[in-house]
Design a protein around this motif. Structure first.
Motif, PDB file in Angstrom:
ATOM      1  N   PHE A   1       0.814  -1.218   0.000  1.00  0.00           N
ATOM      2  CA  PHE A   1       0.000   0.000   0.000  1.00  0.00           C
ATOM      3  C   PHE A   1       0.852   1.275   0.000  1.00  0.00           C
ATOM      4  O   PHE A   1       0.302   2.373  -0.008  1.00  0.00           O
ATOM      5  CB  PHE A   1      -0.922   0.008   1.228  1.00  0.00           C
ATOM      6  CG  PHE A   1      -1.856  -1.163   1.279  1.00  0.00           C
ATOM      7  CD1 PHE A   1      -3.039  -1.171   0.560  1.00  0.00           C
ATOM      8  CD2 PHE A   1      -1.535  -2.281   2.029  1.00  0.00           C
ATOM      9  CE1 PHE A   1      -3.902  -2.256   0.606  1.00  0.00           C
ATOM     10  CE2 PHE A   1      -2.390  -3.372   2.090  1.00  0.00           C
ATOM     11  CZ  PHE A   1      -3.575  -3.366   1.367  1.00  0.00           C
ATOM     12  N   TRP A   2       2.171   1.133   0.035  1.00  0.00           N
ATOM     13  CA  TRP A   2       3.029   2.315   0.029  1.00  0.00           C
ATOM     14  C   TRP A   2       3.033   2.948  -1.360  1.00  0.00           C
ATOM     15  O   TRP A   2       2.831   2.274  -2.379  1.00  0.00           O
ATOM     16  CB  TRP A   2       4.457   1.942   0.399  1.00  0.00           C
ATOM     17  CG  TRP A   2       4.626   1.447   1.816  1.00  0.00           C
ATOM     18  CD1 TRP A   2       3.647   1.177   2.730  1.00  0.00           C
ATOM     19  CD2 TRP A   2       5.863   1.141   2.461  1.00  0.00           C
ATOM     20  NE1 TRP A   2       4.181   0.723   3.899  1.00  0.00           N
ATOM     21  CE2 TRP A   2       5.541   0.698   3.772  1.00  0.00           C
ATOM     22  CE3 TRP A   2       7.190   1.198   2.084  1.00  0.00           C
ATOM     23  CZ2 TRP A   2       6.517   0.312   4.683  1.00  0.00           C
ATOM     24  CZ3 TRP A   2       8.171   0.818   2.989  1.00  0.00           C
ATOM     25  CH2 TRP A   2       7.829   0.382   4.277  1.00  0.00           C
ATOM     26  N   LYS A   3       3.287   4.253  -1.362  1.00  0.00           N
ATOM     27  CA  LYS A   3       3.414   4.983  -2.628  1.00  0.00           C
ATOM     28  C   LYS A   3       4.695   5.803  -2.618  1.00  0.00           C
ATOM     29  O   LYS A   3       5.236   6.149  -1.568  1.00  0.00           O
ATOM     30  CB  LYS A   3       2.206   5.891  -2.853  1.00  0.00           C
ATOM     31  CG  LYS A   3       0.896   5.148  -3.079  1.00  0.00           C
ATOM     32  CD  LYS A   3      -0.217   6.093  -3.422  1.00  0.00           C
ATOM     33  CE  LYS A   3      -1.522   5.335  -3.634  1.00  0.00           C
ATOM     34  NZ  LYS A   3      -1.424   4.389  -4.779  1.00  0.00           N
ATOM     35  N   ASN A   4       5.174   6.096  -3.804  1.00  0.00           N
ATOM     36  CA  ASN A   4       6.328   6.975  -3.950  1.00  0.00           C
ATOM     37  C   ASN A   4       5.876   8.431  -3.879  1.00  0.00           C
ATOM     38  O   ASN A   4       4.674   8.739  -3.941  1.00  0.00           O
ATOM     39  CB  ASN A   4       7.031   6.714  -5.283  1.00  0.00           C
ATOM     40  CG  ASN A   4       7.661   5.336  -5.328  1.00  0.00           C
ATOM     41  OD1 ASN A   4       8.293   4.896  -4.370  1.00  0.00           O
ATOM     42  ND2 ASN A   4       7.468   4.641  -6.444  1.00  0.00           N
ATOM     43  N   ALA A   5       6.835   9.315  -3.755  1.00  0.00           N
ATOM     44  CA  ALA A   5       6.518  10.739  -3.648  1.00  0.00           C
ATOM     45  C   ALA A   5       5.800  11.264  -4.879  1.00  0.00           C
ATOM     46  O   ALA A   5       5.037  12.235  -4.795  1.00  0.00           O
ATOM     47  CB  ALA A   5       7.800  11.534  -3.398  1.00  0.00           C
ATOM     48  N   ASP A   6       6.007  10.634  -6.038  1.00  0.00           N
ATOM     49  CA  ASP A   6       5.340  11.084  -7.263  1.00  0.00           C
ATOM     50  C   ASP A   6       3.963  10.449  -7.441  1.00  0.00           C
ATOM     51  O   ASP A   6       3.316  10.617  -8.483  1.00  0.00           O
ATOM     52  CB  ASP A   6       6.218  10.795  -8.482  1.00  0.00           C
ATOM     53  CG  ASP A   6       6.532   9.313  -8.647  1.00  0.00           C
ATOM     54  OD1 ASP A   6       5.993   8.503  -7.861  1.00  0.00           O
ATOM     55  OD2 ASP A   6       7.328   8.970  -9.541  1.00  0.00           O
ATOM     56  N   GLY A   7       3.495   9.679  -6.440  1.00  0.00           N
ATOM     57  CA  GLY A   7       2.179   9.095  -6.500  1.00  0.00           C
ATOM     58  C   GLY A   7       2.121   7.705  -7.091  1.00  0.00           C
ATOM     59  O   GLY A   7       1.073   7.046  -7.042  1.00  0.00           O
ATOM     60  N   THR A   8       3.207   7.230  -7.649  1.00  0.00           N
ATOM     61  CA  THR A   8       3.232   5.887  -8.223  1.00  0.00           C
ATOM     62  C   THR A   8       3.358   4.846  -7.119  1.00  0.00           C
ATOM     63  O   THR A   8       3.904   5.128  -6.042  1.00  0.00           O
ATOM     64  CB  THR A   8       4.407   5.738  -9.199  1.00  0.00           C
ATOM     65  OG1 THR A   8       5.639   5.994  -8.493  1.00  0.00           O
ATOM     66  CG2 THR A   8       4.268   6.719 -10.359  1.00  0.00           C
ATOM     67  N   PRO A   9       2.870   3.614  -7.346  1.00  0.00           N
ATOM     68  CA  PRO A   9       2.990   2.557  -6.328  1.00  0.00           C
ATOM     69  C   PRO A   9       4.449   2.252  -6.015  1.00  0.00           C
ATOM     70  O   PRO A   9       5.291   2.199  -6.906  1.00  0.00           O
ATOM     71  CB  PRO A   9       2.281   1.359  -6.973  1.00  0.00           C
ATOM     72  CG  PRO A   9       1.386   1.954  -7.999  1.00  0.00           C
ATOM     73  CD  PRO A   9       2.086   3.169  -8.514  1.00  0.00           C
ATOM     74  N   PHE A  10       4.749   2.037  -4.733  1.00  0.00           N
ATOM     75  CA  PHE A  10       6.096   1.658  -4.313  1.00  0.00           C
ATOM     76  C   PHE A  10       6.303   0.171  -4.578  1.00  0.00           C
ATOM     77  O   PHE A  10       5.464  -0.655  -4.231  1.00  0.00           O
ATOM     78  CB  PHE A  10       6.287   1.948  -2.822  1.00  0.00           C
ATOM     79  CG  PHE A  10       7.578   1.465  -2.264  1.00  0.00           C
ATOM     80  CD1 PHE A  10       8.751   2.181  -2.441  1.00  0.00           C
ATOM     81  CD2 PHE A  10       7.640   0.260  -1.563  1.00  0.00           C
ATOM     82  CE1 PHE A  10       9.954   1.724  -1.919  1.00  0.00           C
ATOM     83  CE2 PHE A  10       8.832  -0.204  -1.039  1.00  0.00           C
ATOM     84  CZ  PHE A  10       9.997   0.531  -1.223  1.00  0.00           C
ATOM     85  N   LYS A  11       7.386  -0.166  -5.217  1.00  0.00           N
ATOM     86  CA  LYS A  11       7.703  -1.552  -5.535  1.00  0.00           C
ATOM     87  C   LYS A  11       8.876  -2.021  -4.675  1.00  0.00           C
ATOM     88  O   LYS A  11      10.006  -1.556  -4.847  1.00  0.00           O
ATOM     89  CB  LYS A  11       8.053  -1.704  -7.020  1.00  0.00           C
ATOM     90  CG  LYS A  11       6.914  -1.365  -7.976  1.00  0.00           C
ATOM     91  CD  LYS A  11       5.758  -2.362  -7.843  1.00  0.00           C
ATOM     92  CE  LYS A  11       4.664  -2.068  -8.865  1.00  0.00           C
ATOM     93  NZ  LYS A  11       3.515  -3.011  -8.712  1.00  0.00           N
ATOM     94  N   LEU A  12       8.569  -2.915  -3.740  1.00  0.00           N
ATOM     95  CA  LEU A  12       9.635  -3.462  -2.892  1.00  0.00           C
ATOM     96  C   LEU A  12      10.364  -4.547  -3.651  1.00  0.00           C
ATOM     97  O   LEU A  12       9.744  -5.470  -4.183  1.00  0.00           O
ATOM     98  CB  LEU A  12       9.044  -4.029  -1.606  1.00  0.00           C
ATOM     99  CG  LEU A  12      10.038  -4.704  -0.654  1.00  0.00           C
ATOM    100  CD1 LEU A  12      11.037  -3.688  -0.099  1.00  0.00           C
ATOM    101  CD2 LEU A  12       9.310  -5.412   0.491  1.00  0.00           C
ATOM    102  N   ASP A  13      11.672  -4.444  -3.712  1.00  0.00           N
ATOM    103  CA  ASP A  13      12.493  -5.472  -4.350  1.00  0.00           C
ATOM    104  C   ASP A  13      12.618  -6.653  -3.397  1.00  0.00           C
ATOM    105  O   ASP A  13      13.312  -6.580  -2.381  1.00  0.00           O
ATOM    106  CB  ASP A  13      13.864  -4.895  -4.687  1.00  0.00           C
ATOM    107  CG  ASP A  13      14.701  -5.827  -5.542  1.00  0.00           C
ATOM    108  OD1 ASP A  13      14.318  -7.005  -5.670  1.00  0.00           O
ATOM    109  OD2 ASP A  13      15.742  -5.389  -6.058  1.00  0.00           O
ATOM    110  N   MET A  14      11.937  -7.754  -3.680  1.00  0.00           N
ATOM    111  CA  MET A  14      11.954  -8.920  -2.795  1.00  0.00           C
ATOM    112  C   MET A  14      13.321  -9.576  -2.735  1.00  0.00           C
ATOM    113  O   MET A  14      13.604 -10.358  -1.817  1.00  0.00           O
ATOM    114  CB  MET A  14      10.902  -9.937  -3.245  1.00  0.00           C
ATOM    115  CG  MET A  14       9.468  -9.446  -3.092  1.00  0.00           C
ATOM    116  SD  MET A  14       9.054  -8.976  -1.382  1.00  0.00           S
ATOM    117  CE  MET A  14       9.206 -10.550  -0.553  1.00  0.00           C
ATOM    118  N   ASP A  15      14.180  -9.274  -3.700  1.00  0.00           N
ATOM    119  CA  ASP A  15      15.539  -9.809  -3.648  1.00  0.00           C
ATOM    120  C   ASP A  15      16.374  -9.136  -2.574  1.00  0.00           C
ATOM    121  O   ASP A  15      17.501  -9.563  -2.292  1.00  0.00           O
ATOM    122  CB  ASP A  15      16.223  -9.627  -5.009  1.00  0.00           C
ATOM    123  CG  ASP A  15      15.670 -10.577  -6.057  1.00  0.00           C
ATOM    124  OD1 ASP A  15      15.291 -11.702  -5.677  1.00  0.00           O
ATOM    125  OD2 ASP A  15      15.606 -10.190  -7.236  1.00  0.00           O
ATOM    126  N   ALA A  16      15.857  -8.068  -1.972  1.00  0.00           N
ATOM    127  CA  ALA A  16      16.559  -7.387  -0.887  1.00  0.00           C
ATOM    128  C   ALA A  16      16.138  -7.920   0.481  1.00  0.00           C
ATOM    129  O   ALA A  16      16.665  -7.485   1.507  1.00  0.00           O
ATOM    130  CB  ALA A  16      16.294  -5.885  -0.961  1.00  0.00           C
TER     131      ALA A  16
END
Length: 465
Positions: free
Chosen positions: A316-331
Motif C-alpha cells: 500500500f506504500w506509494k512513492n513521492a510522485d504518487g506511483t505505487p512503491f515496488k519493494l524489491d523482494m531480492d533485498a
C-alpha cells in the motif's frame, strides 16, 4: 545522511566487487566511502549487550533445569537429581557473586595447581623451602575462599535484598538519579498520604512496565537472505513456496503453490543495511524508524506508509510522485530460529552517542513490551535504551561493586594474619612436617689461651711443674 549507493539486488546471491573487496549484492549501503570499501565484509558489533559478566548465567542454566523437570513420569538419571537439587540451586545463586567466583578460582589454583608446580620444580635449596612455599599457597587459597563466604557474600546478599525490597522506599530524588527512565508519578498510590504502589506496578516514561534491566533487550534470530531459507521456514511465516520450482528465478517472480504472488508479513521482512561507522545490520520493515526508512528508500512517501497509527504493508506504500512503491523482494531477509541459533538486538535505525566509546551506536529496546513469545519478531517494541539510562546504570553498577568489595577490602589484614596462622597446620597435616625449633647455641668449652700471662701465673706453673 544520504544513501550513496543502492545495489541492484537479486536472489541468486551474486557478488559485486569494488577495489577487489566483495560487496554482497543483497545489501543496501548508507554513506558509502572509500574507507568503507576497505572495511571487513561483516563487522563485529560492539554493543552494550555484549559485555562479559557472570550475571545472567544462572538464567541460562535454569532453562536446562526446567527441561529436566519436564521429564515427569520418566526415570531420572543421577545428573537430573543434581540439577534439580536445592544444593545446586544455591550454587547457581553463588555464581552471581563476583567475589566468591574469583575466590573459588584462586582456591583451585592455590591449593592444587601452584603446589604441584612448586613441588615439581627442582631447586638448589633444600626441599623444605618448596614445602613451606606450597603450605603458604594452600593456606592462602583456603582462607581466601572462607573469608568471602562468611564476610563478603552475606553483605552482598543483604545489599541485593535491600535493592529488591527497600528501593521502593528511596527518596524520589534518589530514584530519579538512579533510574532516569522511571515515571515518578506512577509510583504513587496515594501521594498525599505518601503511600506507594508495589514496584511491579510502576511505569517508565514510555508507559511500559518499569524495568531497570537495560541489558535485557529484545533480540531476534539473525536474518538470512530469502533465497537461503528453507520451505518449512517460509511456510511458517505464511509463504507456502515450492522452492524447487522457483529455482533460478528472482524472488520478485516467486508464487506460492496456489499461484498467488509471494506475500510476507511486514514484521518478518528485514533488509540488510551497511552504514558508515556502524557496519552491517538488519532492520525489520515494520519497526524501522521513519527517518531511517526514508534514508534506505528515498523515493517513498512517508505519509502513505501508515493508517490509524499502524504501519501498512509495502503493497500500500506509494512513492513521492504518487506511483505505487515496488519493494524489491531480492533485498529481503527472513528472521527465524528455525534457520539459526544466532541472535542479534532488534534495531530500528535510531542512534545514541556512546559516551564511553565516543561513537554512534544503534538504540536497542527493552523486553518490557508485554510479549512472552520471544521466538518470533515482536508486534511492538519495548522502551528504547537511551544513553543517559546506560550512564546511570553504569554508575549504579560501580556503586554496587564498591559496596560488594568493601568488606573484602576491609578484612584483608585479618585474612593475611589467618593465612600465616594456618601455615603450621598445613605443614603438619598435609606434608607431615613440623617446623622445628631453632637450635640453641652450644656452650663453648674451649679454654681461652692467654697470650700475655702475668708473672705470678708463670711462677705458679713452674712450681707445679
Amino acid at each position: 545522511m544520504k544513501i550513496h549507493t543502492t545495489q541492484n539486488l537479486n536472489s541468486l546471491g551474486r557478488m559485486q566487487s569494488t577495489n577487489n573487496v566483495p560487496i554482497p549484492s543483497n545489501e543496501l549501503r548508507l554513506n558509502y566511502s572509500e574507507r568503507m570499501r576497505k572495511q571487513h565484509l561483516y563487522d563485529q558489533q560492539d554493543t552494550y549487550e555484549g559485555n562479559v559478566s557472570f550475571k545472567g548465567k544462572k538464567e541460562i542454566i535454569q532453562k536446562v533445569i526446567d527441561n529436566t523437570k519436564n521429564t515427569a513420569g520418566k526415570e531420572k538419571k543421577w545428573y537430573d537429581k543434581i540439577l534439580t537439587s536445592g544444593v545446586f540451586d544455591k550454587l547457581l545463586d553463588s555464581m552471581n557473586q563476583e567475589v566468591f567466583i574469583q575466590a573459588a578460582i584462586s582456591f583451585l589454583i592455590c591449593t592444587f595447581l601452584r603446589p604441584l608446580a612448586i613441588m615439581a620444580i627442582p631447586t638448589k635449596k633444600s626441599k623444605e623451602d618448596n614445602i613451606y612455599a606450597s603450605a603458604h599457597s594452600i593456606s592462602s587459597g583456603v582462607v581466601g575462599l572462607i573469608s568471602p563466604i562468611f564476610l563478603a557474600m552475606p553483605f552482598t546478599k543483604g545489599l541485593k535484598y535491600a535493592m529488591q525490597n527497600l528501593v521502593k522506599n528511596f527518596k524520589t530524588k534518589t530514584l530519579e538519579t538512579m533510574y532516569p527512565n522511571l515515571n515518578i508519578d506512577s509510583i504513587w498510590k496515594d501521594k498525599a498520604a505518601n503511600i506507594r504502589k508495589p514496584m511491579n506496578e510502576w511505569k517508565d516514561i514510555y508507559g511500559n512496565p518499569f524495568s531497570k534491566e537495560f541489558k535485557d533487550v529484545i533480540k531476534v534470530a539473525k536474518p538470512k537472505h530469502i533465497s537461503e531459507v528453507s520451505e518449512g521456514t517460509l511456510k511458517s511465516i505464511g509463504a507456502d513456496i515450492n522452492l524447487a520450482e522457483m529455482k533460478g528465478k528472482s524472488a520478485n517472480e516467486w508464487v506460492d503453490r496456489n499461484g498467488n504472488k509471494l506475500h510476507i508479513d511486514l514484521k518478518d521482512m528485514f533488509v540488510s543495511v551497511r552504514e558508515d561507522g556502524v557496519g552491517q545490520n538488519f532492520f525489520s520493515l515494520q519497526h524501522m524508524d521513519e527517518g531511517f526508512l526514508k534514508e534506505v528508500f528515498p523515493t517513498v512517501d512517508l505519509n502513505t506508509i501508515k493508517k490509524d497509527g499502524q504501519r501498512l504493508h509495502t503493497d500500500f506504500w506509494k512513492n513521492a510522485d504518487g506511483t505505487p512503491f515496488k519493494l524489491d523482494m531480492d533485498a529481503i531477509h527472513i528472521s527465524s530460529y528455525r534457520e539459526t541459533t544466532d541472535a542479534i538486538p532488534l534495531y530500528t535505525g535510531k542512534k545514541r552517542f556512546d559516551t564511553k566509546d565516543k561513537v554512534e551506536k544503534y538504540v536497542s529496546y527493552q523486553t518490557n513490551n508485554g510479549i512472552k513469545d520471544k521466538s518470533r519478531v515482536p508486534d511492538k517494541l519495548g522502551s528504547p535504551v537511551e544513553q543517559k539510562y546506560l550512564d546511570a546504570d553504569l554508575n549504579n553498577e560501580i556503586s554496587d561493586k564498591l559496596l560488594t568489595w568493601l568488606p573484602d577490602i576491609v578484612t584483608r589484614p585479618f585474612v593475611a594474619a589467618a593465612t600465616i596462622a594456618l601455615i603450621p597446620l598445613v605443614l603438619k597435616n598435609i606434608f607431615h612436617l613440623e617446623k622445628g625449633k631453632k637450635p640453641q647455641p652450644t656452650e663453648n668449652t674451649q679454654k681461652n689461651i692467654d697470650l700475655n700471662p702475668k708473672k705470678e701465673d708463670i711462677s705458679a706453673r713452674k712450681a707445679v711443674a
